[in-house]
Design an enzyme around this catalytic site. Structure first.
Site, PDB file in Angstrom:
ATOM      1  N   ASP A 389      95.938 -46.451  65.636  1.00 25.31           N
ATOM      2  CA  ASP A 389      96.258 -46.146  67.036  1.00 25.31           C
ATOM      3  C   ASP A 389      97.288 -45.020  67.131  1.00 25.31           C
ATOM      4  O   ASP A 389      97.129 -44.076  67.903  1.00 25.31           O
ATOM      5  CB  ASP A 389      96.791 -47.410  67.711  1.00 25.31           C
ATOM      6  N   ASP A 442      92.007 -53.046  72.317  1.00 24.37           N
ATOM      7  CA  ASP A 442      93.339 -53.590  72.589  1.00 24.37           C
ATOM      8  C   ASP A 442      93.290 -55.066  72.943  1.00 24.37           C
ATOM      9  O   ASP A 442      94.320 -55.734  72.990  1.00 24.37           O
ATOM     10  CB  ASP A 442      93.996 -52.819  73.741  1.00 24.37           C
TER      11      ASP A 442
END
Length: 541
Positions: A389, A442
């Site tokens: 990420d 997520d």
């Protein structure tokens, strides 16, 4: 192909969709302020670049509203519409605004084209001629940052400048040939907290909550069934273990690392091939996953009711699919129709509702089918995702000159409003509109660890306070909340959500496990010690 093999194939197909969804591990809010440290700053030339609303009236009738960008220099624009003046606009003569206009100005807004002289020169001339603001039309469809020249010292400019894209400027010029046009310039502020972010938080937490209880219930039922088979001395237990056809995909340490590598390849592919036709392919894949997810969730839900119990437990043999319940046959056409209608009308204002329904159903199904066996695998998976990420949101700018993850999430260059592997809610009380979004990854990736925690609690027969699930959920919710705080502090710039979620979720789980003396068992076994040790035996080869 029997139904068990079909379920395994379906499970692996969902894993592929997880990889696609992993390409969007980001929370976006839409930025209206751009803090640029590269463009030169000096006294009188130190404004942030802000988006500006350019509302138009044609012969006193409200018309189109354009969006431009403010300059580094000049006074700041009003933030509230009611305080902004409505002023008549005229085209500069000459059109570049680099010399004193031939037409006399009495407080009008001047429309000039970019080029032939510096931006500050245009503003000085327009101010001397009596203009109250200048709209500068760019030479292309995008927007350009208006900065001061490096050798300029006198930057005492008292009227605002706004740049418009080429198509907006041409549209205004056409209107000005036949009509009187007035404009109102203002740059409204985003609300500190939009209700969309609250609902998106509730959706993410609620999705993991539902998936956790479904998975834990299935694990508990499977454990009870295994105990019965062991007591009865049945061979079915060993046959299931040997065949490996449980219908679940269990991630190991190697596959957790490979997930990151393959997801990075998917992300690069999305970035390089981003176009209208490629988005269409993603829409088709999303619809397939959404149909399967919605069907699985609805069949499971309706099977809980007595009226549908018989339909859920009676099966019919179909080619390729094997044994399929009558309830599935009834629900499937509805799921297909729902996904097809969303795909056709996905550009309408309320299409986000259908996208979220399909997305939530898909996420819940993935969390039910894809599992981690222990905390070791969960730690490797989330640690890799954490680095993934950060790299693709922040570090990728050094190689690609833009954030690859943000570009892919927004769907830049595709003509569409982002990729479909997102949950999104319109910013209802935001004057700029737009959507707050969160990537499937997520939710799915930390969700795998949270789902594992509840399965462990139920098999261990821990109460809610003594278990790990409640604390993992609180940690996830807190991490996501911090993500939204960071999003607002950064003026809506996309944030890598796992940067905040992973330390909260994983840190809480590891710390509690260490304090309670369960870490070794959580790390290696991932399940409590069973009262009957024979259930761990395997048939000799």
């Amino acid at each position: 192909m029997d139904s068990r093999s079909y379920r395994n194939l379906y499970a692996y197909a969902l894993v592929c969709l997880v990889l696609l969804s992993w390409s969007s591990l980001i929370v976006l809010g839409g930025d209206i302020v751009h803090h640029d440290d590269v463009a030169p700053k000096r006294p009188g030339c130190d404004n942030d670049f802000v988006l500006v609303k350019v509302a138009t009236w044609v012969d006193r009738v409200e018309d189109i509203e354009y969006v431009g960008v403010g300059a580094r220099f000049g006074p700041k624009l009003e933030s509230k519409e009611k305080h902004a003046n409505r002023t008549r606009i005229i085209v500069a003569d000459p059109r570049d605004g680099c010399s004193m206009p031939k037409n006399k100005l009495k407080g009008e807004v001047l429309l000039a084209h970019r080029g032939n002289c510096s931006f500050t020169t245009k503003l000085h001339i327009a101010e001397q001629a009596g203009a109250t603001a200048v709209l500068i039309v760019n030479s292309q469809k995008g927007l350009f940052k208006m900065v001061c020249e490096a050798n300029e010292t006198d930057i005492n400019i008292n009227i605002p400048a706004v740049m418009l894209p080429l198509d907006a400027g041409e549209s205004l010029e056409k209107l000005l040939t036949n009509f009187t046009v007035s404009v109102q310039l203002y740059s409204p502020l985003r609300p500190t907290v939009d209700v969309a972010e609250v609902f998106l938080w509730l959706m993410a937490v609620g999705t993991i909550l539902c998936a956790s209880y479904w998975s834990a219930y299935s694990a508990k039922e499977a454990a009870i069934e295994n105990e019965k088979l062991l007591k009865d001395g049945s061979d079915d237990l060993f046959q299931t273990q040997v065949s490996g056809s449980s219908g679940f995909v269990e991630i190991n340490t190697i596959s957790a690392v490979l997930f990151v590598i393959v997801a990075s390849c998917f992300l690069i592919m999305l970035y390089k091939l981003m176009s209208y036709w490629f988005i269409e392919i993603l829409v088709v894949l999303f619809c397939i996953g959404g149909i399967e997810g919605l069907q699985t969730c609805l069949v499971t839900l309706f099977s809980c009711f007595r009226w549908f119990g018989r339909a859920g437990n009676s099966f019919i043999e179909l080619p390729l699919f094997g044994a399929v319940s009558h309830l599935t046959l009834v629900i499937s056409p509805f799921c297909i129709a729902f996904a097809v209608l969303w795909a056709i009308y996905r550009t309408v204002s309320f299409a986000w509702i259908g996208q979220d329904i399909l997305g939530i159903a898909l996420i819940i199904t993935v969390l039910q089918i894809v599992r981690i066996p222990n905390l070791k695998v969960g730690t490797v998976l989330l640690s890799c995702a954490f680095l993934y990420d950060i790299f693709w949101v922040f570090i990728s700018k050094w190689w690609f000159h833009e954030s690859v993850m943000i570009v892919v999430a927004r769907g830049d260059g595709s003509g569409e409003d982002g990729i479909p592997m997102l949950l999104k809610i319109p910013r209802m009380f935001d004057p700029w509109g737009g959507y707050s979004i969160i990537g499937f990854g997520d939710i799915i990736l930390p969700g795998l660890v949270i789902v594992f925690s509840l399965r462990y609690d139920w098999l261990e027969k821990k109460c809610i306070k003594e278990g790990y699930f409640i604390w993992a959920m609180i940690a996830y919710g807190s991490g996501l909340l911090v993500t939204y705080v960071a999003l607002n502090l950064m003026d809506g710039h996309g944030q890598p959500a796992l940067l905040y979620i992973v330390p909260f979720t994983l840190g809480t789980f590891l710390t509690l496990g260490k304090q309670r003396g369960d870490l070794k068992r959580l790390w290696a076994r991932g399940e409590p010690d069973r009262p009957c040790p024979h259930i761990q035996l395997r048939p000799s080869q």
